[in-house]
Scaffold this active site. Structure first.
Site, PDB file in Angstrom:
ATOM      1  N   HIS A  86       0.833  -1.211   0.000  1.00 10.45           N
ATOM      2  CA  HIS A  86       0.000   0.000   0.000  1.00 10.45           C
ATOM      3  C   HIS A  86       0.871   1.266   0.000  1.00 10.45           C
ATOM      4  CE1 HIS A  86      -0.219  -0.699   4.661  1.00 10.45           C
ATOM      5  NE2 HIS A  86       0.772   0.132   4.388  1.00 10.45           N
TER       6      HIS A  86
ATOM      7  N   HIS B 104      -1.531   5.002   9.580  1.00  4.02           N
ATOM      8  CA  HIS B 104      -0.214   5.628   9.673  1.00  4.02           C
ATOM      9  C   HIS B 104      -0.342   6.959  10.411  1.00  4.02           C
ATOM     10  CE1 HIS B 104      -0.172   2.848   6.256  1.00  4.02           C
ATOM     11  NE2 HIS B 104       1.128   2.732   6.433  1.00  4.02           N
TER      12      HIS B 104
ATOM     13  N   HIS C 274      10.694  -3.231   3.321  1.00  2.00           N
ATOM     14  CA  HIS C 274      11.069  -1.823   3.223  1.00  2.00           C
ATOM     15  C   HIS C 274      11.433  -1.254   4.586  1.00  2.00           C
ATOM     16  CE1 HIS C 274       6.755  -1.511   4.211  1.00  2.00           C
ATOM     17  NE2 HIS C 274       6.802  -0.196   4.318  1.00  2.00           N
TER      18      HIS C 274
ATOM     19  N   GLU D 259       4.908  -5.005   8.494  1.00  2.00           N
ATOM     20  CA  GLU D 259       3.540  -4.907   7.965  1.00  2.00           C
ATOM     21  C   GLU D 259       3.057  -6.236   7.373  1.00  2.00           C
ATOM     22  OE1 GLU D 259       3.263  -0.185   6.711  1.00  2.00           O
ATOM     23  OE2 GLU D 259       3.473  -1.676   5.137  1.00  2.00           O
TER      24      GLU D 259
HETATM   25 FE   LIG Z   1       2.187   1.120   5.622  1.00  2.00          FE
END
Ligand SMILES: [Fe+2]
Length: 317
Positions: free
Chosen positions: A12, A59, A194, A241
């Protein structure tokens, strides 16, 4: 009876949303990313779910660091796009399914998963970017109601992969005890590898990502044993995540059909992963309309599978 017909895993990445919103999808850098979702949109258009459950993380948009629920289920009638610092994304307001969401809350909480019930919430790119990737860019309304499930993966400690997987099973049980005849697709979003800050910023581990995708299809229980430290070490700080994909996977059959996969790097400084998994025992179709609609449902799913199987080998792995 409602049923989960398929699971969708999707990164996402916020920059994907920015590229969509700013008309950059045809630029070579972004075309590489968006082209990987063209067949997925076709699959979704054919699957035509009645409801989508979207597992994502907030977030610091709806929840600040002052209060971060581990699992927050959106039970509201609608969820407006959040302002993440440059105004709300130009996407339709997400319509909820309060009746099914309340049913899931009751079933799952009585199964001893202590969800937070959220009756007012804005949703950020974590939810809206995967929606765009699978449903396109509708102007006025998303094609189906959405039940958001926000998971804490931003402040230690996030839930374990095993807890997520078992929650997926509880969600499936909840959906299957809902009396209305609904086809449900569940999304797991985030990742893949990431890290956005610190000395390892920009970390991408394609080998580990692809192994995760392989096991997501074939041996998800193996993934449930991955400790947090391994996600952090191998997939970067934000790679954690990926535990959210295990909620999606837990809600599916033990054996599933992988009908599509796409993987590319980088997008922004992130690996992009995507997978579509179908439940095999999805013969039902719409029981309320008996044979005719059931046959239509089967034929639609068969067509979707045929088309996606054709392109599965073309997806970048
Ligand atoms: Fe995220």
């Amino acid at each position: 009876m409602a049923r989960i017909i398929a699971g969708v895993g999707s990164s996402h990445v916020p920059a994907i949303g920015a590229a969509l919103d700013n008309g950059k999808t045809e630029e070579p850098y972004w075309k590489r990313v968006f082209s990987g979702f063209e067949k997925s949109k076709q699959w979704m258009a054919q699957a035509k779910p009645d409801v989508a459950i979207v597992v994502y993380n907030d977030h610091a948009s709806a929840f600040s660091v002052e209060m971060i629920p581990t699992f927050a289920l959106g039970c509201a009638a609608e969820f407006p796009p959040a302002d993440e610092g440059w105004g709300p994304r130009p996407v339709p307001v997400v319509k909820g399914h309060p009746a099914l969401a309340a049913h899931i809350a009751q079933s799952v909480i009585l199964d001893e998963f202590d969800l937070t019930i959220v009756n007012k919430m804005e949703v950020d790119h974590g939810l809206t970017v995967p929606m765009n990737l699978l449903f396109g860019q509708p102007k006025d309304a998303w094609p189906c109601p959405v039940i958001p499930l926000a998971v804490n993966v931003v402040m230690y400690p996030p839930p374990t992969g095993h807890r997520c997987y078992m929650l997926g099973k509880a969600i499936r049980k909840a959906v299957e005890s809902y009396p209305e005849d609904l086809n449900v697709v569940i999304f797991g979003t985030g990742g893949l590898s990431h890290q956005i800050s610190g000395p390892r910023a920009g970390l991408i581990n394609s080998k580990w990502d692809k192994s995760f995708l392989d096991n997501l299809t074939r041996d998800p229980k193996k993934l449930t044993r991955i400790p947090h430290i391994e996600y952090m070490r191998e997939a970067g700080a934000e790679g954690i995540e990926m535990v959210m994909w295990l909620i999606m996977r837990g809600a599916l059959d033990d054996k599933v059909d992988e009908v599509y996969r796409f993987y590319t790097v980088p997008a922004s400084n992130t690996a992009v992963g995507h997978i579509i998994l179908e439940n095999r025992r999805k013969a039902a179709g719409k029981s309320r309309s008996a044979g005719k609609a059931r046959a239509a449902g089967k034929s639609r799913q068969a067509a979707a599978r045929k088309s996606t199987q054709r392109i599965a080998s073309k997806g970048t792995r």
